[in-house]
Design an enzyme around this catalytic site. Structure first.
Site, PDB file in Angstrom:
ATOM      1  N   GLU A 301      43.261  70.841  26.647  1.00  0.00           N
ATOM      2  CA  GLU A 301      44.128  70.279  26.069  1.00  0.00           C
ATOM      3  C   GLU A 301      45.913  69.820  27.753  1.00  0.00           C
ATOM      4  OE1 GLU A 301      43.769  70.353  21.448  1.00  0.00           O
ATOM      5  OE2 GLU A 301      45.324  72.017  22.108  1.00  0.00           O
ATOM      6  N   ASP A 375      38.081  73.500  15.210  1.00  0.00           N
ATOM      7  CA  ASP A 375      39.349  73.480  15.373  1.00  0.00           C
ATOM      8  C   ASP A 375      39.710  73.901  13.786  1.00  0.00           C
ATOM      9  OD1 ASP A 375      42.054  74.100  15.895  1.00  0.00           O
ATOM     10  OD2 ASP A 375      42.488  72.246  16.885  1.00  0.00           O
ATOM     11  N   GLU A 403      47.233  74.986   9.511  1.00  0.00           N
ATOM     12  CA  GLU A 403      46.946  73.708   9.902  1.00  0.00           C
ATOM     13  C   GLU A 403      46.236  72.435   9.053  1.00  0.00           C
ATOM     14  OE1 GLU A 403      46.187  71.711  14.601  1.00  0.00           O
ATOM     15  OE2 GLU A 403      46.310  73.557  14.033  1.00  0.00           O
TER      16      GLU A 403
END
Length: 714
Positions: A301, A375, A403
């Site tokens: 990332e 993820d 998240e």
């Protein structure tokens, strides 16, 4: 002292008191008064005659904790002639008559025993270190909080995993990436001079559940944390944490030699770079002798890493491992990597990058692997790396902060998710080679073991935002200590310690907690759907997003819905990600009929009219799952409404309002996703599922630009 100093001190004390007096601040360590007089009379004498052997700062903490408990439980001595006694001491310094009855030989430095001896008159907490005694003290108090019988205890406990760590994704400006409970609790501006009471309370809470390490900074790291200015601040925190058995770790930015060291390269094989990292390590350990080491996110990332220099993850990890090895430090090297330059299935990329290097990492390197290959989804199969690197210590990484599960707005009991992953069979060494056995070293007798949880902690007065978010912090710690614990037992423990021991409260609320994660899966990502959240902040549905720069950032990449069907084909006819799993899994999951339905669309792209085991179509089943998720939240609301008499008014009202939000958003998820997918299926909704309240364009128009938890650098 000047008047203004008195006033300042008084105001600070009042502020600290007010924070600590707020409902939820004490977490699971709120020692509520025991209202069972029989229980009180039986056990209060142990708290009247206490013998603590030793004089360390940890022993002082034990003394303080026992006094807090005595006061909170209201365990005044109701039977002064009982001759009962509580002894706390390392085994080899116990009184001789007691010592011979206690065996701690095989418990290492952290294991403890709690024994009732002398016909129930003597209660002994022992171990081989003062930290073990602290763990044992919390273990005894946990028994009392649950009102368990302690008249005949014979408890022997030791952690099954060595490094039990919280990962804070906290930035130096006090924002928290993926943080939903306020700002970072680390007040870098006022450290090292001002040691806030929260630091001690944080350490106390972690120690009570066996967490022995904390990574203070974000994996998307800032090199400045390695400068003397910040190391002085880190040292101050380490000194607070040390008596509680907690080591501090930092994230290391791979490009730090360039950013801080005036070097023109960060090549891990460059001698100047290697020397630079050794010097940094020496400087840190000179200030913090028990510094744990570094956590590293590299070549992922946009973060810098060894790939820039045509080097490997092994080159990068081993270079840093060499720097901290003389100080007994470790490197936690994250395996969360994927690249826009790799056209292959994102789920395959970490495996492909790391498996060739099995056995080549230094002995003090833990490869930190997320529980799944994508993820932190509401549900995903275990990461295939856990079954494919027998000669490399793999460290589990769970996400405690929610998240992808509604942030701190939604009630989701994550130990159920953690347990599901830990219990999965990798078949790495034949049947019953569970993920838990991989990470605790059972299958390969690895020398170094670890588990990490991405923290959900912030400056909210109850630490975690949602009152029930605390259960996920607590549950992570308990499973880090023993990855074979049952999530139902954890739920019951936490409920009893926080609220009430009444069966009419514990039973329905345990059921609610255990069902809550499945509810979220149903109203967000049923049947193996994944990563269809709105992008960037990941709050709310966004299955239609298809305009982002990298394919794997777009939800359409993961569900691949079209008129022919839905799902990601990861069999040999698709990306062949299934080949990364052991043969029994590959063979079983290659056929949609033998694939567990919870993973169906993770591994298969199937027609909308595919007939499932209940004789209903895939479309009908998907719609019914979305509806069931909504109904489960309604059931959670109904259960909670009956719990008012057992909980604090403020916590009851806050949880009630949050459940209202959760229900509203569960319906939002259901209606938005079904509206979007229906344009491809062209099939009617089942009679049990209501028509969406709005049209698809309405749901697409919903925007949340200021959703919390976004990294300000993005």
């Amino acid at each position: 002292m000047k008047l203004k100093n008195y006033i300042a001190l008084a105001l600070f004390s009042l502020f600290a008191f007010n924070i600590q007096a707020q409902p939820g601040y004490e977490l699971w360590l709120d020692y509520k008064e025991i209202d069972d007089n029989t229980y009180k009379e039986k056990y209060s004498p142990f708290f009247t005659d206490i013998e603590l052997i030793g004089n360390s700062s940890t022993i002082s903490i034990i003394k303080e904790e026992l006094q807090l408990a005595k006061t909170g439980f209201a365990l005044e001595n109701l039977n002064s002639d009982s001759n009962s006694k509580l002894i706390v001491g390392i085994q080899n310094v116990l009184p001789s008559g007691i010592r011979s009855q206690i065996n701690t030989e095989n418990l290492g430095d952290e294991g403890y025993t709690i024994n009732t001896l002398n016909n129930g008159k003597t209660l002994v907490i022992s171990g081989n270190s003062d930290i073990a005694l602290l763990y044992g003290t919390f273990g005894l108090l946990r028994e009392i909080q649950q009102r368990n019988d302690i008249s005949d205890l014979n408890i022997e406990e030791e952690p099954k995993i060595q490094k039990r760590v919280l990962n804070h994704w906290d930035n130096l400006d006090r924002t928290v990436e993926r943080g939903y409970a306020g700002f970072s609790i680390w007040d870098w501006h006022l450290l090292p001079e001002l040691i806030k009471p929260e630091y001690k309370d944080y350490a106390r809470a972690n120690s009570s559940i066996g967490i022995n390490g904390t990574v203070l900074t974000n994996v998307n790291s800032n090199a400045l944390i390695l400068t003397p200015h910040y190391i002085e601040k880190v040292k101050a925190l380490a000194e607070v944490f040390r008596p509680y058995g907690i080591q501090v770790y930092l994230t290391a930015r791979f490009s730090a030699p360039i950013e801080l060291g005036d070097l023109d390269t960060a090549d891990p094989l460059d001698e100047n770079v290697r020397e630079w990292w050794k010097n940094i390590a020496n400087e840190i350990y000179a200030e913090i002798p028990d510094f744990g080491g570094f956590l590293v996110k590299a070549d992922s990332e946009g973060q810098p890493g060894p790939f820039q220099y045509d080097r490997t993850h092994v080159d990068g990890a081993n270079m840093l491992a060499e720097a901290v090895a003389p100080h007994d430090g470790i490197i936690m090297w994250r395996a969360f990597v994927y690249s826009e330059e790799d056209p292959d299935d994102r789920a395959k990329q970490a495996y492909d990058q790391f498996i060739p290097y099995d056995g080549k990492f230094a002995d003090n390197v833990l490869v930190q692997v997320k529980n799944g290959a994508i993820d932190f989804q509401p549900r995903e199969p275990f990461h295939p790396m856990f079954g494919a690197m027998p000669d490399t210590p793999l460290m589990m990484e769970f996400q405690i902060t929610q998240e992808y599960l509604g942030f701190s707005s939604h009630l989701v009991f994550l130990p159920k998710l953690f347990e599901e992953v830990l219990d999965e069979d990798t078949y790495a060494e034949g049947e019953n080679s569970t993920v838990a056995k991989v990470i605790d070293g059972t299958n390969s007798n690895k020398k170094l073991t670890g588990i990490a949880g991405v923290a959900n902690i912030g400056t909210e007065k109850n630490w975690t935002g949602h009152p029930f978010g605390q259960a996920n912090w607590y549950g992570f710690g308990r499973l880090a200590w023993d990855p074979y614990m049952d999530s139902e037992d954890i739920a019951q423990e936490w409920l009893k310690m926080n609220f009430s021991n009444e069966e009419d409260f514990v039973k329905p609320m345990t059921d609610l907690l255990l069902e809550s994660r499945e509810a979220v899966v149903n109203y967000m990502t049923p049947l193996g759907l994944h990563h269809i959240m709105a992008t960037s902040h990941h709050y709310g549905p966004g299955p239609w997003v298809d305009n982002l720069g990298r394919p794997e950032w777009n939800p359409v990449y993961y569900h691949k819905a079209d008129k022919n069907g839905i799902g990601f084909d990861r069999t040999s006819s698709g990306s062949d990600a299934l080949a990364q799993y052991a043969t029994p899994i590959e063979e079983n999951y290659s056929n949609p009929e033998t694939t567990p339905e919870k993973y169906l669309l993770w591994f298969h792209h199937l027609p909308w009219d595919y007939e499932m085991s209940n004789d209903k179509t895939l479309w009908d089943n998907m719609a019914l799952h979305y509806q069931k998720g909504v109904e489960q939240v309604e059931e959670m609301q109904a259960t909670w409404k009956n719990m008012e008499q057992y909980v604090n008014k403020q916590e009851f009202e806050k949880t009630s309002k949050l459940l209202e939000i959760q229900l509203k958003e569960a319906k939002w998820w259901r209606d938005a996703c079904l509206s979007y997918f229906q344009q491809f299926s062209e099939m009617e909704l089942p009679a049990e599922v209501p028509e969406p309240e709005h049209n698809l364009e309405y749901y697409k128009s919903i925007d949340r630009p200021y959703a919390p938890g976004i990294n300000p650098s993005w």
